[in-house]
Scaffold this active site. Structure first.
Site, PDB file in Angstrom:
ATOM      1  N   HIS A  66      24.365  17.805   9.644  1.00 57.99           N
ATOM      2  CA  HIS A  66      23.771  18.884   8.828  1.00 57.99           C
ATOM      3  C   HIS A  66      23.740  18.486   7.354  1.00 57.99           C
ATOM      4  O   HIS A  66      23.004  19.051   6.571  1.00 57.99           O
ATOM      5  CB  HIS A  66      24.512  20.216   9.028  1.00 57.99           C
ATOM      6  CG  HIS A  66      25.838  20.289   8.339  1.00 57.99           C
ATOM      7  ND1 HIS A  66      26.942  19.578   8.772  1.00 57.99           N
ATOM      8  CD2 HIS A  66      26.260  20.971   7.253  1.00 57.99           C
ATOM      9  CE1 HIS A  66      27.965  19.824   7.976  1.00 57.99           C
ATOM     10  NE2 HIS A  66      27.579  20.668   7.047  1.00 57.99           N
ATOM     11  N   LYS A  71      31.238  11.552   7.255  1.00 62.69           N
ATOM     12  CA  LYS A  71      32.440  11.098   6.542  1.00 62.69           C
ATOM     13  C   LYS A  71      33.661  11.289   7.414  1.00 62.69           C
ATOM     14  O   LYS A  71      33.824  12.340   8.045  1.00 62.69           O
ATOM     15  CB  LYS A  71      32.584  11.950   5.263  1.00 62.69           C
ATOM     16  CG  LYS A  71      33.653  11.443   4.337  1.00 62.69           C
ATOM     17  CD  LYS A  71      33.146  10.323   3.454  1.00 62.69           C
ATOM     18  CE  LYS A  71      34.253   9.623   2.713  1.00 62.69           C
ATOM     19  NZ  LYS A  71      35.010   8.665   3.559  1.00 62.69           N
ATOM     20  N   LYS A  95      36.355  20.627   7.984  1.00 65.83           N
ATOM     21  CA  LYS A  95      37.162  20.348   6.789  1.00 65.83           C
ATOM     22  C   LYS A  95      36.260  20.194   5.565  1.00 65.83           C
ATOM     23  O   LYS A  95      36.470  20.817   4.529  1.00 65.83           O
ATOM     24  CB  LYS A  95      37.923  19.049   7.054  1.00 65.83           C
ATOM     25  CG  LYS A  95      38.937  18.656   6.047  1.00 65.83           C
ATOM     26  CD  LYS A  95      39.550  17.289   6.380  1.00 65.83           C
ATOM     27  CE  LYS A  95      40.222  17.205   7.727  1.00 65.83           C
ATOM     28  NZ  LYS A  95      41.086  16.006   7.863  1.00 65.83           N
ATOM     29  N   LYS A 107      34.288  10.196  12.548  1.00 69.71           N
ATOM     30  CA  LYS A 107      35.619   9.578  12.727  1.00 69.71           C
ATOM     31  C   LYS A 107      35.450   8.296  13.518  1.00 69.71           C
ATOM     32  O   LYS A 107      34.532   8.190  14.333  1.00 69.71           O
ATOM     33  CB  LYS A 107      36.540  10.524  13.507  1.00 69.71           C
ATOM     34  CG  LYS A 107      38.000  10.226  13.323  1.00 69.71           C
ATOM     35  CD  LYS A 107      38.450  10.725  11.981  1.00 69.71           C
ATOM     36  CE  LYS A 107      39.925  10.814  11.798  1.00 69.71           C
ATOM     37  NZ  LYS A 107      40.229  11.735  10.689  1.00 69.71           N
ATOM     38  N   SER A 363      38.070  11.281  -1.549  1.00 71.75           N
ATOM     39  CA  SER A 363      37.069  10.308  -1.083  1.00 71.75           C
ATOM     40  C   SER A 363      35.696  10.670  -1.645  1.00 71.75           C
ATOM     41  O   SER A 363      34.913   9.789  -2.016  1.00 71.75           O
ATOM     42  CB  SER A 363      36.979  10.322   0.442  1.00 71.75           C
ATOM     43  OG  SER A 363      37.973   9.517   1.003  1.00 71.75           O
TER      44      SER A 363
HETATM   45  N1  GLU Z   1      41.256  10.324   7.361  1.00 70.07           N
HETATM   46  C1  GLU Z   1      41.313  11.386   6.398  1.00 70.07           C
HETATM   47  C2  GLU Z   1      41.114  12.728   7.087  1.00 70.07           C
HETATM   48  O1  GLU Z   1      41.359  12.874   8.253  1.00 70.07           O
HETATM   49  C3  GLU Z   1      40.371  11.149   5.230  1.00 70.07           C
HETATM   50  C4  GLU Z   1      38.930  11.051   5.564  1.00 70.07           C
HETATM   51  C5  GLU Z   1      38.042  10.595   4.393  1.00 70.07           C
HETATM   52  O2  GLU Z   1      38.546  10.407   3.308  1.00 70.07           O
HETATM   53  O3  GLU Z   1      36.861  10.436   4.641  1.00 70.07           O
HETATM   54  O4  GLU Z   1      40.785  13.701   6.474  1.00 70.07           O
END
Ligand code: GLU
Length: 472
Positions: A66, A71, A95, A107, A363
């Site tokens: 979307h 990320k 998130k 992921k 990030s």
């Molecule tokens: N691995 C982290 C998380 O689960 C950071 C992910 C990121 O910075 O893209 O939120």
């Protein structure tokens, strides 16, 4: 599947989603689209390890398109499987939406035990994985941007960047293809501690809400609260540090080998050094050993912070947990059954997909820095300092009073990159906490804070889809 349940981690995310979807007004089709994983890339590739060839199993999941890019971190763990990566990618979508980071969720995972490989072998595996992502257009500053997660860190991100840059010569924004990089490779100051610091800001905001603390029978504010931390990795370590500095007592710390308890509290730096030199948390001077690390979850405390892996608090041990607040620093540490137990007992669960959003928030700042090709604070730092000096000078002249040297340094200081990153993170976590609590308060049928957080996320992603329009 976990041992206690007959549903998977991804199913449990779906269950939490469905529980919250009832409190929204979206068309069932939109809800189905938000919930589904858009792209799942499962790969196997050969890597020469010593004198044999090992076939490595790995994944990258893009849960939602979307917004672009997708990320989310990449984890190295033997527990990696497709279902887990899908669940974690979905959590990333929600998130990012909650903290207003304009990305879809993603992921990645490589099914290896990183401790079993040399640095050179890990580099080969990471570079080959990156090449596989490049082949299928699953990485790039505008498509999908990995980051560290369980078992990975800045070193792996530097290998990913280098592989990407080598295969995209001349791409001016290439540094934005991955975040969590070392500062010398385009990383941002403040990323390392970001997740732990975000957890601290989120819990501090919750503890500053008098009505919420009254319901829990706790005093308002963090001062004097007791904290138990499970996991002394990057996230757990910084949680311990900021809670201690914020006036709490970290009374227990748990790791694989066991846990240590001291009602007077620990200093995380000393515990870290002890573990490094002896190879174990146990036998820390002045502390009591708990041989079973899971026992730490059941200790008497105000705040429990699971900062390791998923499903550690389940139907079996939840009734014995004595904490009044549980801050999910890890992703998915509490199963839905445990959640129900906590809701029924009035234990406040502050949910993962917003509480541990500090990592992805910073990030986002790193990605913006990479696209703008300039360090935060570079343009305005000196200007602000000169202006602050001038204003203070005028005040001192008019009042004929001088401030102390400590105050002078503080007032005159122009913001550095790390100051801006920390304050951007603080603002993000405070705003998100208030937004979720507002949703919960205005809708008393919502059973818990997790459901309120999902409602917040679903509404934001839903609006995005509605505004994008769906192809005819
Ligand atoms: N691995 C982290 C998380 O689960 C950071 C992910 C990121 O910075 O893209 O939120």
């Amino acid at each position: 599947m976990s041992e206690q349940n007959n549903y998977s981690f991804f199913n449990s995310v779906e269950r939490s989603f469905d529980k919250a979807a009832k409190f929204t007004q979206w068309d069932p089709g939109i809800l189905e689209q938000i919930k589904a994983c858009n792209s799942v890339y499962q790969m196997r590739f050969p890597v020469r390890i010593g004198d044999r060839i090992e076939v490595i199993e790995a994944y990258r999941v893009q849960h939602s398109h979307h917004k672009a890019p997708c990320k989310g971190g990449i984890r190295f763990s033997l527990a990696v499987n497709q279902d887990e990566v899908m669940a974690l990618a979905a959590l990333m979508t929600y998130k990012c939406a909650i903290v207003n980071v304009p990305f879809g969720g993603g992921k990645g995972g490589i099914k290896i035990d990183p401790k079993k490989y040399t640095e050179y072998e890990l580099e080969k595996i990471t570079r080959r994985y990156t090449a596989e992502l490049i082949k299928k257009n699953f990485i790039g500053p505008g498509t999908d941007v990995p980051a560290p997660d369980y078992g990975t860190g800045a070193r792996e991100m530097a290998w990913i960047l280098d592989t990407y840059v080598a295969m995209h010569p001349g791409e001016v924004d290439a540094a934005g293809c991955v975040t969590g990089k070392p500062v010398s490779q385009g990383g941002v100051r403040g990323r390392t501690e970001a997740t732990g610091m975000g957890v601290f800001f989120g819990i501090r905001e919750v503890c500053n809400m008098k009505d919420t603390m009254d319901k829990l029978g706790l005093a308002t504010g963090l001062e004097g609260k007791t904290v138990v931390i499970q996991g002394l990795g990057n996230v757990g370590f910084y949680c311990a540090k900021y809670f201690r500095q914020g006036g709490c007592k970290v009374v227990a710390i748990a790791e694989f080998e066991g846990a240590i308890y001291n009602p007077d509290g620990f200093n995380e730096e000393e515990v870290f050094k002890h573990r490094k030199s002896t190879g174990s948390l146990l036998n820390f001077p002045g502390a009591t050993n708990l041989v079973k690390n899971a026992d730490a979850l059941e200790l008497d405390c105000d705040i429990l912070i699971p900062a390791a892996l998923e499903n550690v608090i389940n139907a079996e041990n939840a009734p014995r947990v004595k904490a009044k607040i549980i801050g999910e620093a890890a992703n998915g540490p509490i199963t839905p059954e445990a959640d129900e137990n906590f809701a029924a007992r009035g234990v406040l669960v502050v949910p993962d997909m917003y509480l541990n959003a500090g990592g992805v928030t910073v990030s986002y700042f790193e990605w913006l820095k990479n696209l703008s090709h300039v360090r935060y604070g570079r343009l305005e730092k000196r200007f602000s300092e000169n202006m602050n000096k001038h204003i203070l000078g005028q005040i001192e002249e008019l009042t004929e009073k001088k401030v102390s040297d400590i105050e002078r340094n503080f007032i005159e200081h122009g913001a550095d990159e790390v100051d801006l990153v920390h304050s951007g993170l603080e603002e993000t976590m405070i705003t998100a906490t208030r937004e979720i609590m507002e949703i919960w308060k205005t809708n008393p049928q919502i059973p818990d804070m997790r459901t309120a957080a999902y409602v917040c996320a679903i509404n934001k992603v839903g609006t995005s889809y509605a505004e994008l329009g769906i192809f005819p």
